[in-house]
Scaffold this active site. Sequence first.
Site, PDB file in Angstrom:
ATOM      1  N   HIS A 102      -1.400  27.031  30.335  1.00 13.47           N
ATOM      2  CA  HIS A 102      -2.794  26.484  30.624  1.00 13.47           C
ATOM      3  C   HIS A 102      -2.885  25.567  31.976  1.00 13.47           C
ATOM      4  CE1 HIS A 102      -1.356  22.677  28.391  1.00 13.47           C
ATOM      5  NE2 HIS A 102      -1.965  22.023  29.407  1.00 13.47           N
ATOM      6  N   ASP A 132       0.568  29.859  24.729  1.00 11.93           N
ATOM      7  CA  ASP A 132       0.551  28.607  25.819  1.00 11.93           C
ATOM      8  C   ASP A 132       1.745  28.470  26.594  1.00 11.93           C
ATOM      9  OD1 ASP A 132      -0.683  27.127  27.721  1.00 11.93           O
ATOM     10  OD2 ASP A 132      -0.909  25.269  26.085  1.00 11.93           O
ATOM     11  N   SER A 210       2.196  18.178  30.787  1.00  9.75           N
ATOM     12  CA  SER A 210       2.133  19.469  30.194  1.00  9.75           C
ATOM     13  C   SER A 210       3.146  20.325  31.057  1.00  9.75           C
ATOM     14  CB  SER A 210       0.974  20.083  30.160  1.00  9.75           C
ATOM     15  OG  SER A 210      -0.233  19.543  29.331  1.00  9.75           O
TER      16      SER A 210
END
Length: 363
Positions: A102, A132, A210
């Site tokens: 993402h 992901d 992230s």
Amino acid sequence: MSTNPQSRTRLDLMSGETLLISSALEETQVSNGHIGCSADTPDPNSLRQRFNFIADVVEKIAPAVVHLELFRRVPYTNKEILVSSGSGFIVSEDGLIITNAHVLTNKQRIKVELKSGHQFDAKIKEVDHKLDIALIKIDANMDLPVLLLGRSSDLRPGEFVVALGSPFSLQNTVTTGIVSSTQRDGKELGLKDSDMEYIQTDAIINYGNSGGPLVNLDGEVIGMNTLKVTAGISFAIPSDRIRQFLEDSHNRQTKGKSRTKKKYLGLRMLPLTFNLIRELRRRDRNFPDLIAGVGVYVYEVIPGTAAESAGLEDGDVIIAINGKTVTSTRDVTDAVQNSEALAIVVRRGNEDLILTVVPDEID
């Protein structure tokens, strides 16, 4: 008027406290073989040297953690704009880097910056949006530091962990915590088509973290920072799944096979349960009064994606797509894969909006 002997003693001490402290320090330093400043060599028996184990871990792993910046070209111009940022970590000496899927968006330039300050453009090698996980590569022509993958299956609740990344583009930010759970089912997080069992931690993971590593005290990667639900509740993809992803990627490239293209909207969602609605209304009195089981809550719109371009925002509630009521995240993913364009009804505050979205196609 007579002076209290205790008061006189206290006054004498106060007036001479600087001299007394200085004398005490000098005596202590002389008795330890030091004059003036402390020695250049740290004392291995000091509390700082004995118990700063987190700093030892960070010193070991930080050189292999990278900062990612993603750029998009403005239509009809030669200008590029920064659309998002994230983190990653180097897993091979020839420049392979792991990050979250993402974090990456379609058709844009990815700039990788090392802790040393060196910068490189990266190419996307493999992306799995269901897991992901993404693999990118830089051609560095230099020796690169590498992080080793540990065994997340050996992880125990209560273990200390360290998270590194670049939240809000603040590079090399360190947070610490413990493992709260080693097997948090993705379905508990509203990811109904997920077969992932996430690592739950109270180490703080914010936007930009992230893709960064979650490591144990041996400096081994036991997870990849992926998702923050609220303060003290964050999730990481286990290193065993990352290892399997790398093995599958290697096998595909060896056999010359590539993934079929998929459609991608660029949202992260949760189903609207009774408990979630209650919590959202507690935090925001203007959150719409909705019925549990109808609609999905958008807790993040990925920058640079079709969803952002169409005007979707964090905090929106998707009520319907192409005339059909949405009751689960699966309804959204199915509509994305089966439609060329989406007419999405969004509840934003007390207003309903209709947004048209054309999903991106990704490898």
